[in-house]
Design a protein around this motif. Structure first.
Motif, mmCIF file in Angstrom:
data_model
loop_
_atom_site.group_PDB
_atom_site.id
_atom_site.type_symbol
_atom_site.label_atom_id
_atom_site.label_comp_id
_atom_site.label_asym_id
_atom_site.label_seq_id
_atom_site.Cartn_x
_atom_site.Cartn_y
_atom_site.Cartn_z
ATOM 1 N N GLY A 1 25.977 46.014 36.105
ATOM 2 C CA GLY A 1 26.474 46.472 34.698
ATOM 3 C C GLY A 1 26.524 44.909 33.854
ATOM 4 O O GLY A 1 26.372 44.920 33.098
ATOM 5 N N LEU A 2 25.980 43.564 34.901
ATOM 6 C CA LEU A 2 25.730 42.248 34.347
ATOM 7 C C LEU A 2 24.552 42.653 33.154
ATOM 8 O O LEU A 2 23.802 43.169 32.896
ATOM 9 C CB LEU A 2 25.765 41.127 35.251
ATOM 10 C CG LEU A 2 24.912 39.866 34.280
ATOM 11 C CD1 LEU A 2 26.520 39.452 33.892
ATOM 12 C CD2 LEU A 2 24.864 38.896 35.223
ATOM 13 N N LYS B 1 33.820 47.380 30.015
ATOM 14 C CA LYS B 1 33.846 48.279 28.530
ATOM 15 C C LYS B 1 34.699 49.476 28.477
ATOM 16 O O LYS B 1 35.946 48.487 27.847
ATOM 17 C CB LYS B 1 32.863 49.692 28.578
ATOM 18 C CG LYS B 1 33.797 50.205 30.888
ATOM 19 C CD LYS B 1 32.490 51.097 30.353
ATOM 20 C CE LYS B 1 33.441 52.796 30.202
ATOM 21 N NZ LYS B 1 32.351 54.076 30.923
ATOM 22 N N GLU B 2 34.767 49.392 27.032
ATOM 23 C CA GLU B 2 35.397 49.789 25.998
ATOM 24 C C GLU B 2 35.875 51.667 26.705
ATOM 25 O O GLU B 2 35.236 51.772 26.646
ATOM 26 C CB GLU B 2 34.587 49.846 24.206
ATOM 27 C CG GLU B 2 35.212 48.493 24.374
ATOM 28 C CD GLU B 2 35.333 48.712 22.272
ATOM 29 O OE1 GLU B 2 35.595 49.818 22.046
ATOM 30 O OE2 GLU B 2 34.283 47.404 21.974
ATOM 31 N N ARG C 1 36.755 48.049 40.272
ATOM 32 C CA ARG C 1 35.339 47.486 39.792
ATOM 33 C C ARG C 1 35.747 45.702 39.621
ATOM 34 O O ARG C 1 37.031 45.448 38.468
ATOM 35 C CB ARG C 1 34.874 47.838 38.277
ATOM 36 C CG ARG C 1 34.038 49.197 38.835
ATOM 37 C CD ARG C 1 33.570 49.703 37.904
ATOM 38 N NE ARG C 1 32.409 50.715 38.168
ATOM 39 C CZ ARG C 1 32.015 52.004 36.807
ATOM 40 N NH1 ARG C 1 31.777 51.807 36.052
ATOM 41 N NH2 ARG C 1 31.523 52.984 37.957
ATOM 42 N N ARG C 2 34.999 44.725 39.348
ATOM 43 C CA ARG C 2 35.268 43.476 39.000
ATOM 44 C C ARG C 2 34.930 43.109 37.450
ATOM 45 O O ARG C 2 33.941 43.715 37.176
ATOM 46 C CB ARG C 2 35.025 42.732 39.539
ATOM 47 C CG ARG C 2 35.658 42.817 41.348
ATOM 48 C CD ARG C 2 35.282 41.669 42.001
ATOM 49 N NE ARG C 2 35.525 41.453 43.542
ATOM 50 C CZ ARG C 2 35.661 40.736 43.964
ATOM 51 N NH1 ARG C 2 35.024 39.827 44.134
ATOM 52 N NH2 ARG C 2 36.639 40.537 45.178
ATOM 53 N N VAL C 3 35.434 42.341 36.644
ATOM 54 C CA VAL C 3 35.007 41.880 35.268
ATOM 55 C C VAL C 3 35.227 40.722 34.830
ATOM 56 O O VAL C 3 36.700 40.440 36.046
ATOM 57 C CB VAL C 3 36.154 42.959 34.260
ATOM 58 C CG1 VAL C 3 35.155 44.776 34.486
ATOM 59 C CG2 VAL C 3 37.600 43.305 34.171
ATOM 60 N N GLY C 4 35.285 40.168 34.654
ATOM 61 C CA GLY C 4 36.038 38.295 34.016
ATOM 62 C C GLY C 4 34.693 38.127 34.506
ATOM 63 O O GLY C 4 33.115 37.889 34.655
ATOM 64 N N GLN C 5 34.870 36.434 33.614
ATOM 65 C CA GLN C 5 34.130 36.019 34.641
ATOM 66 C C GLN C 5 33.778 35.277 36.342
ATOM 67 O O GLN C 5 34.833 35.755 36.892
ATOM 68 C CB GLN C 5 34.556 34.361 33.727
ATOM 69 C CG GLN C 5 34.512 34.108 32.787
ATOM 70 C CD GLN C 5 34.822 32.674 31.967
ATOM 71 O OE1 GLN C 5 35.693 31.848 32.855
ATOM 72 N NE2 GLN C 5 35.045 31.951 30.580
ATOM 73 N N PHE C 6 32.688 35.737 36.626
ATOM 74 C CA PHE C 6 32.188 34.857 37.749
ATOM 75 C C PHE C 6 31.547 33.491 37.853
ATOM 76 O O PHE C 6 30.844 33.011 36.772
ATOM 77 C CB PHE C 6 31.328 36.003 38.051
ATOM 78 C CG PHE C 6 30.258 35.964 37.947
ATOM 79 C CD1 PHE C 6 29.303 35.497 39.103
ATOM 80 C CD2 PHE C 6 29.466 36.884 37.114
ATOM 81 C CE1 PHE C 6 27.595 35.326 37.993
ATOM 82 C CE2 PHE C 6 28.729 37.095 36.213
ATOM 83 C CZ PHE C 6 27.172 36.755 36.777
ATOM 84 N N GLU C 7 31.452 32.741 39.203
ATOM 85 C CA GLU C 7 30.627 31.939 39.396
ATOM 86 C C GLU C 7 30.917 32.034 40.698
ATOM 87 O O GLU C 7 30.651 32.511 41.629
ATOM 88 C CB GLU C 7 31.574 30.764 39.425
ATOM 89 C CG GLU C 7 31.163 28.597 40.012
ATOM 90 C CD GLU C 7 31.953 27.849 39.278
ATOM 91 O OE1 GLU C 7 31.728 27.233 39.938
ATOM 92 O OE2 GLU C 7 32.706 28.191 38.546
ATOM 93 N N PHE C 8 28.945 31.399 41.637
ATOM 94 C CA PHE C 8 28.598 31.575 42.403
ATOM 95 C C PHE C 8 28.122 29.857 42.974
ATOM 96 O O PHE C 8 27.025 29.823 41.410
ATOM 97 C CB PHE C 8 27.345 32.553 43.364
ATOM 98 C CG PHE C 8 27.099 32.325 44.086
ATOM 99 C CD1 PHE C 8 27.762 32.722 45.887
ATOM 100 C CD2 PHE C 8 25.119 31.285 44.495
ATOM 101 C CE1 PHE C 8 26.938 32.540 46.391
ATOM 102 C CE2 PHE C 8 24.921 31.340 45.514
ATOM 103 C CZ PHE C 8 25.819 31.523 46.384
ATOM 104 N N GLY C 9 28.052 29.263 43.771
ATOM 105 C CA GLY C 9 27.364 27.627 43.483
ATOM 106 C C GLY C 9 26.994 27.467 45.160
ATOM 107 O O GLY C 9 27.917 27.833 45.668
ATOM 108 N N ILE C 10 25.424 27.010 45.308
ATOM 109 C CA ILE C 10 25.403 26.662 46.559
ATOM 110 C C ILE C 10 24.282 25.505 46.641
ATOM 111 O O ILE C 10 23.778 25.212 45.502
ATOM 112 C CB ILE C 10 24.912 27.660 46.596
ATOM 113 C CG1 ILE C 10 24.775 27.384 49.325
ATOM 114 C CG2 ILE C 10 23.608 28.329 46.647
ATOM 115 C CD1 ILE C 10 23.424 28.696 49.501
#
Length: 155
Positions: free
Chosen positions: A72-73, A96-97, A107-116
């Motif tokens: 969905g991104l 989604k509205e 389902r996951r929504v909102g801000q995400f972060e991945f770092g490596i």
């Protein structure tokens, strides 16, 4: 044998009612542990990301390939930053509205972060990213010094 009293939490009752979703609790616990390890006291002042996407990291002879599950991104909702051998992917999956009453949401929504931090250097001129079928693929070309080479053994 001595019995030690244990304290039961109210949340345990909801775990038993969702027997067909055991991984939801595991995912939530993993996110909580990662969040704690990033900022154990919650004192940074900046809002921590809501979740960390599942990822695969593959190393080939000439590149590192990072694949993140982000169904969905949209392209415009993701940011990829490189610094030396560190890669940081941030973004937001917007909810989604809805016109009806939401009865359940897993389902996951909102801000995400991945770092490596990758084990070798990256050539910034050989980096590209694609977003297809809910998978963000980032191909990070290795710097020439990081690529393996065959060494001939002489007499």
């Amino acid at each position: 044998m001595t019995t030690v009293p244990t304290r039961r939490f109210r949340q345990l009752a909801t775990v038993h009612s969702r027997r067909n979703e055991p991984m939801t609790e595991v995912d939530q616990l993993q996110d909580l542990i990662r969040s704690f390890l990033r900022d154990p006291f919650g004192a940074t002042g900046e809002q921590a990301p809501g979740w960390i996407p599942a990822a695969d990291i593959e190393e080939t002879d000439d590149a590192y390939i990072l694949e993140l599950d982000v169904p969905g991104l949209k392209r415009e909702d993701v940011n990829i930053e490189l610094r030396d051998s560190e890669v940081r992917v941030t973004g937001e999956l917007k909810e989604k509205e809805r016109t009806g009453l939401l009865r359940r949401q897993t389902r996951r929504v909102g801000q995400f972060e991945f770092g490596i931090t990758l084990p070798g250097d990256i050539n910034p001129d050989r980096v590209d990213a694609t977003l297809r079928d809910g998978v963000l693929t980032v191909r990070l070309g290795k710097a020439t010094a990081s690529q393996p080479r065959q060494v001939e053994v002489k007499d």
